[in-house]
Each structure stands twice: as C-alpha cells, then as structure tokens.
Motif scaffolding. Structure first.
Motif: not given
Length: 275
Positions: A19-41
């Motif tokens: 999640q932290g690495l995806l945020n480098r590309a603008g994912a705007l994710l919480d780095e909560d360690g949960q691979f939910g629908p928001g992380t998948e999208a």
C-alpha cells in the motif's frame, strides 16, 4: 525487496508495504495492512496507469515494478504527500466520481481543479503548470476563471469538464508540491532539519493557508503561524503541534479545517517521534 503474491482478503505487513508503494503512484491508501476492495481498486487503477494487466493481484513480478516507483516528492515523506492529497480530494474514488469536475469550495476560494489547485490564487502559474496536461478546449474554458472568485455559476458553467487523475497527480507532485515545499522552507526556519513527515505537516498547512505571517485584524489570524516560525527558529519543534491545535480557534464552526489542523499536529508529532 521481492514479496509474496497478494490479493483481496490478505492482511499483514507485506500488504501495508505494498500500500505504501502504491501511494507513490497516487493510490491514496491507508497503510492499514488490509487488502480490501479499496486497495484492489487502487491497484487496478495503478496497473492500468502503468500499462500493466489490471489483475488486482500483486504477483511476484509486480514487486520490482512497485519498488521502482519513485517517491512523488522526495523532500517530504510519501505518507505526507498522501495525507495532503486526501485532505484535498478525500480519495481516488471520490476524485473520479466528484472532484474531477471543477468545484467551488466556498469562501474566498476560486474555482478549483485537480488536487486543490485554486484558479483564483494560482492563476499566474496556470499555463506553466497545466499547459502540457490539458487539451486546448479545457484550457480555454478555464481561462476566464483565472484570478476570479469561484461561484455556483462557475460550477454550472464548467460542469462538463473533467480533469483526469493522471494530469491532476502529475501537476500536484511535480509542480504544486515542490513550489509549496519552497514556500514552507522560506516561512519556517530550520525546515530542513525536520523529519520528512514533520516537513509534510507544515507543507500541508501552507498548501491550505498560505505562508503569510502578518495580520492586522483584531483576532490576529496569523498568530499561530508566527508561533510555529519562532518555535522552529529557537530549536523547539516540539512546540509546533500545540500551535497547530491552537489554530483551530479560527474556525469555530468549520469542522473540516479544525480537524485538518488536528491531523497535521498528529502528523508532525509522529515525525518527531519516529526520528
């Protein structure tokens, strides 16, 4: 460092790292360690942006791609970049559904595009910032709003326009944030001695309020800005969170701004404690 295959439903430290690495590309994710629908999208969107198969799964081969993503703004922490963007647009899905159209936040603001880009106050930079990111028709529609207050009429007039996320993220990370880092550096002594996360809290403040220090009004709306400046000049960064919290007095009925100051105070403190 390579990692395991990850997909919807997975949890743990490796998910948080992704999640932290995806945020480098603008994912705007919480780095909560949960691979939910928001992380998948968000993963699918980042895969599409990178011209990769939009599987929504992080395979072994994806880790090299993720690790190769550059920090969006090296002078502040990626977590802080994500923080500012989320304060401005809430999240990627909300941006695509709502904020991609020019909006008017109210008050003294102008028409706003992208990630908090105010056409009233940033109008002088518009051509340099957006000229290579927007088509001619979109630029022509926005030009009359440069330097002008926003309005409901402006929202209606510009309702057909959409500013794509790729353009918004590019301008935010490559043009707006470097400029605001410079403004924060000029405003606050010893800025470069602070942890990257704490720097990001100050950039968020300046991105939202500007860097002015003086105010002749009766309630002295810049008092806490000077207190932050003076605390940093004296080598007391531990005093900054209290000043950010005290600043909430300025918006007794505006919960959004009050909460943003509180979150900035927490982010600054987190940076101090982590160093």
């Amino acid at each position: 460092m390579p990692g395991p295959q990850l997909q919807h439903g997975d949890r743990g430290a490796e998910v948080a790292r992704a999640q932290g690495l995806l945020n480098r590309a603008g994912a705007l994710l919480d780095e909560d360690g949960q691979f939910g629908p928001g992380t998948e999208a968000a993963l699918r969107a980042c895969q599409r942006d990178a011209a990769r198969p939009a599987t929504g799964i992080i395979a072994a081969a994806d880790w090299n791609w993720l690790e190769s993503l550059p920090p969006p703004c090296p002078e502040i922490a990626t977590e802080a970049v994500t923080f500012i963007a989320r304060e401005e647009v809430s999240g990627r899905a909300h941006y695509d559904a709502v904020v991609a159209a020019p909006c008017y936040p109210g008050g003294d603001s102008g028409m706003t595009i992208g990630i908090g880009y105010d056409l009233r106050f940033e109008g002088g930079q518009f051509a340099a910032d957006w000229g290579d990111r927007l088509d001619g028709d979109t630029q022509a529609a926005l030009l009359p709003w440069l330097g002008r207050p926003g309005s409901a009429e402006g929202v209606a007039a510009l309702a057909r326009l959409r500013i794509g996320w790729a353009a918004a993220w590019f301008v935010f990370t490559r043009r707006s944030l470097p400029a605001y880092v410079g403004k924060a550096r000029a405003a606050f002594p010893n800025f470069d001695t602070l942890p990257l996360l704490s720097r990001g809290a100050l950039v968020s403040l300046v991105y939202n309020r500007g860097a002015a220090m003086q105010d002749s009004s009766a309630d002295d709306r810049r008092l806490e800005m000077r207190q932050i400046r003076d605390a940093l000049a004296a080598g007391h960064p531990e005093q900054v969170p209290a000043a950010l919290l005290a600043m909430r007095r300025l918006w007794p009925t505006l919960r959004g701004l009050r909460d943003r100051r509180a979150r900035e105070a927490a982010l600054f403190q987190e940076g101090l404690e982590a160093r």
